[in-house]
Design an enzyme around this catalytic site. Sequence first.
Site, PDB file in Angstrom:
ATOM      1  N   GLU A 388       0.621  -1.537  -0.064  1.00 30.96           N
ATOM      2  CA  GLU A 388       0.022   0.409  -0.270  1.00 30.96           C
ATOM      3  C   GLU A 388       0.803   1.444  -0.179  1.00 30.96           C
ATOM      4  O   GLU A 388       0.572   2.067  -0.331  1.00 30.96           O
ATOM      5  CB  GLU A 388      -1.081   0.161   0.775  1.00 30.96           C
ATOM      6  CG  GLU A 388      -1.960  -0.868   1.292  1.00 30.96           C
ATOM      7  CD  GLU A 388      -2.589  -0.777  -0.207  1.00 30.96           C
ATOM      8  OE1 GLU A 388      -3.219  -0.308  -0.691  1.00 30.96           O
ATOM      9  OE2 GLU A 388      -3.032  -2.374  -0.535  1.00 30.96           O
ATOM     10  N   HIS A 516     -12.449  -8.001  -6.320  1.00 30.51           N
ATOM     11  CA  HIS A 516     -12.346  -7.112  -7.387  1.00 30.51           C
ATOM     12  C   HIS A 516     -13.156  -7.023  -8.972  1.00 30.51           C
ATOM     13  O   HIS A 516     -13.749  -6.134  -9.627  1.00 30.51           O
ATOM     14  CB  HIS A 516     -11.106  -7.153  -8.054  1.00 30.51           C
ATOM     15  CG  HIS A 516      -9.631  -6.742  -6.984  1.00 30.51           C
ATOM     16  ND1 HIS A 516      -9.736  -7.665  -5.815  1.00 30.51           N
ATOM     17  CD2 HIS A 516      -8.985  -5.974  -6.776  1.00 30.51           C
ATOM     18  CE1 HIS A 516      -8.700  -6.824  -4.990  1.00 30.51           C
ATOM     19  NE2 HIS A 516      -8.484  -6.149  -6.114  1.00 30.51           N
TER      20      HIS A 516
END
Length: 621
Positions: A388, A516
Amino acid sequence: MLQIRPGVALIPALIAGLFAGAAFALPAVAATRAAAKPTVAEAERFILDAEQRLERLGLDAQRAEWVAENFITLDTETMTAQSNEQFLTLSGEVALQARRFKDLKLPQASARKLLLMQRTLMLPEAADRSSYARLAAGMTGAYGKAKYCPPAPAAAGAARPACMPLGELEKVLATSRDPARLKEVWLGWHAQSPSYKQDYAKYVAVSNKGARAMGALDTGALWRSFYDMPPEAFSAEMERLWQQVKPLYDSLHTYTRYKLRQAYGAAAVPADGPIPAHLLGNMWAQSWDNLYPLLKPAGLEKSEDLTALLEERKTSAVDMTRYAEGFYTSLGMRALPATFWERSLLTKPRDRDVVCHASAWDLDGKDDVRVKMCITPTAEDFRVIHHELGHLYYDLAYNVQPPLFRNGANDGFHEAIGDTVALSITPAYLKRVGLMKNEPDPSQDIGPLLYTALQKVAFMPFAYKVDKWRWQVYGGQVQPADYDKAWWALTEQYQGVARPAPIDGERGFDAGAKFHVASDTPYARYFLAHVLQFQFHRALCREAGDTGPLYRCSIYGNKQAGARFQQMLAMGTSKPWPEALKAVTGEERMDATAMLDYFAPLKAWLDAQNRQLAVTDSALK
Ligand code: X8Z
Ligand code: ZN
């Protein structure tokens, strides 16, 4: 900028200025000049104006999305849908207007900006924009809220077990070795997504309408056109890269199947058929590192267990993030701004629903960068927080660029940055920062290498499959009644993995059990990232003067490698991605040989093991 929403890929930025009318209309200036040949000066004015408007509206949409994913309620969902709808209106308008300048000879940067403005859906009907945005927000929220509620026990008076959110179910899959329990939680989670299957099918239809208005065959073809090459060439690239990796995957799969047959019995795992999905340690069978204790080489250890160490030390979410930040600053990059620590969400709140799937955000195109993640003290989350922060350091580096260039060279680059850094989390590095007591003997290297392959190599066919499936769905080859049939055909073909129970007829929606798909985030990016991260790692290790095996190299503390990386990060998407790749690696093609180099000793080891296991396996009942 939010890195995991489709909006990023499809809609480079949104503009304010809602067009309240039902359909797009060219603004007056453009309309009156429509007949005249546009000039370069006009194009430049248009680009400047559009870029600013897109940036403003894009940031507004990001902020609404941030709130909606941090507080899942009907109202926040409505507000993010409205905001995304406004962005979609603007980006469609801009894309339409950008077409007027297509025959002009413009400076490279302006021509590229016009191209990037056209990477969007165009939905001229207000009703379509509204339904697209509402469906998207609804599915993301539904995924974030979903829980498996086990049935009440038969015994009278027994307490009903608590409903389990995804994080708890994943933990069971990672740690339990009871096949019945594994199957129960696997099926429990996969029973949630059918509730938004109809919405997904409607969404696909609207999205395709928007892609066709852009001149693409369908949304899948539109996605494939975002890589500075024709869509067919991109499909061929994916296949080429997969063929490079496949022999390594096959060796790993064969070894894993033998070991699972030993652990669960020959009846549970077929000798040469696909492996049942619930036995692979992960809800989507996308990474198998949780199986390491079952699969580790006899007599070898995976050095020390990082998860156990992090737990034992009660390492907090902030501590984990500080370790990750420390890696980036050791490369010469800046410390995270104070606002990162004030505004990020690093732990799962106890009292409300949030979208826990980790994500990175840039809320102002300057330095208001944040992470939203439900961090737990595990080796996996240790890697994910490095991943991240890779997004955020990319954001911070390319924020020197004009708004339209504030993006990854392609979306695979964005996903590869933090993973490249995480490849440097070697045992030697962990020892250096005090997270490991003893560095393992080099004679034990196969252990950590197998562990990494279970994450990275096992992932490749999964990542390929997700968008292969979506390309078929968007392309109309697969209709809703066959969603599961097609999903499992691809899963068997590429991953060699099978559903633990027969498919749920025409009702099921197993693809939708993956974040997703529910949030419509393209997935080819992760496949590319897994190729690119090894290319970056190989190049940066060479830059750092490390000539040893790639799996032992850590670029921690190497300012020269850091500077080379940073130079590429600062380019954003201002140039076609091969130029960015060249800036770090000297290479202009994506190439999985770096991954193969990294795992070369493991491949030889697996093949030798498999020859032996073939003999002992034949005696298994
Ligand atoms: O979604 C992610 C990141 C956020 S961009 C946590 N990843 C993929 C996944 O979880 O499926 C990282 C690797 C693959
Ligand atoms: Zn990511």
